[in-house]
Scaffold this motif. Structure first.
Motif, mmCIF file in Angstrom:
data_model
loop_
_atom_site.group_PDB
_atom_site.id
_atom_site.type_symbol
_atom_site.label_atom_id
_atom_site.label_comp_id
_atom_site.label_asym_id
_atom_site.label_seq_id
_atom_site.Cartn_x
_atom_site.Cartn_y
_atom_site.Cartn_z
ATOM 1 N N THR A 178 0.675 -1.267 -0.038
ATOM 2 C CA THR A 178 0.007 -0.044 0.081
ATOM 3 C C THR A 178 0.898 1.516 -0.094
ATOM 4 O O THR A 178 1.919 0.994 0.159
ATOM 5 N N PRO A 179 0.236 2.389 -0.218
ATOM 6 C CA PRO A 179 0.959 3.572 -0.163
ATOM 7 C C PRO A 179 1.754 3.663 1.348
ATOM 8 O O PRO A 179 3.023 4.173 1.609
ATOM 9 N N GLU A 180 1.064 3.190 2.324
ATOM 10 C CA GLU A 180 1.804 3.228 3.605
ATOM 11 C C GLU A 180 2.777 2.212 3.938
ATOM 12 O O GLU A 180 3.760 2.570 4.403
ATOM 13 N N GLY A 181 2.599 1.150 3.127
ATOM 14 C CA GLY A 181 3.797 0.170 3.131
ATOM 15 C C GLY A 181 5.115 0.768 2.440
ATOM 16 O O GLY A 181 6.096 0.114 2.805
ATOM 17 N N LEU A 182 4.578 1.311 1.320
ATOM 18 C CA LEU A 182 5.877 2.029 0.525
ATOM 19 C C LEU A 182 6.738 2.938 1.280
ATOM 20 O O LEU A 182 7.880 2.961 0.967
ATOM 21 N N GLY A 183 6.061 3.474 2.477
ATOM 22 C CA GLY A 183 6.817 4.373 3.179
ATOM 23 C C GLY A 183 7.744 3.827 4.029
ATOM 24 O O GLY A 183 8.905 4.351 4.544
ATOM 25 N N ASP A 184 7.676 2.538 4.030
ATOM 26 C CA ASP A 184 8.821 1.539 4.821
ATOM 27 C C ASP A 184 9.455 0.644 4.011
ATOM 28 O O ASP A 184 9.431 -0.510 4.405
ATOM 29 N N VAL A 185 9.414 0.999 2.849
ATOM 30 C CA VAL A 185 10.285 -0.019 1.907
ATOM 31 C C VAL A 185 11.595 -0.566 2.428
ATOM 32 O O VAL A 185 12.548 0.418 2.497
ATOM 33 N N VAL A 186 11.919 -1.597 2.475
ATOM 34 C CA VAL A 186 13.103 -2.349 2.803
ATOM 35 C C VAL A 186 14.208 -2.205 1.491
ATOM 36 O O VAL A 186 13.857 -2.829 0.611
ATOM 37 N N VAL A 187 15.343 -1.637 1.961
ATOM 38 C CA VAL A 187 16.204 -1.430 0.734
ATOM 39 C C VAL A 187 17.093 -2.666 0.831
ATOM 40 O O VAL A 187 17.623 -3.383 -0.078
ATOM 41 N N ASN A 188 17.667 -2.960 2.205
ATOM 42 C CA ASN A 188 18.529 -3.901 2.329
ATOM 43 C C ASN A 188 18.532 -4.727 3.575
ATOM 44 O O ASN A 188 18.007 -4.087 4.626
ATOM 45 N N LEU A 189 18.493 -6.164 3.469
ATOM 46 C CA LEU A 189 18.676 -7.045 4.781
ATOM 47 C C LEU A 189 19.956 -7.743 4.603
ATOM 48 O O LEU A 189 20.071 -8.597 3.629
#
Length: 92
Positions: A60-71
């Motif tokens: 969701t747009p809210e989920g995109l606000g916390d997109v994981v770039v690296n783990l």
């Protein structure tokens, strides 16, 4: 923030796979455990992170606000790099 780091790990794998079952298999945990972790994370953050569909999930747009770039796993533990906004990056 008192959210369990494991919830963000689940978030990462679900976002990466686009499917709860595939994420569960990659993490060697049950699909209900993945679903429960997402519900707990969504509850703690106060919003829906994924749209659930018959074919999987989408951010969701809210989920995109916390997109994981690296783990990555390091000697100190798991490093989870998140994009909190377009201007800032946080490491947990």
């Amino acid at each position: 923030m008192n959210t369990n780091l494991e919830y963000y790990k689940v978030f990462y794998y679900v976002a990466r796979c686009g499917n709860l079952t595939q994420a569960a298999e990659m993490m060697c945990i049950s699909q209900p455990a993945v679903s429960q972790a997402l519900k707990q994370l969504e509850k703690s953050l106060g919003g829906k992170l994924f749209l659930r569909t018959a074919k999987g999930v989408k951010l969701t747009p809210e989920g995109l606000g916390d997109v994981v770039v690296n783990l990555e796993k390091t000697e100190e533990g798991i490093v989870l790099e998140l994009v909190a906004s377009k201007e800032s990056t946080a490491k947990l």
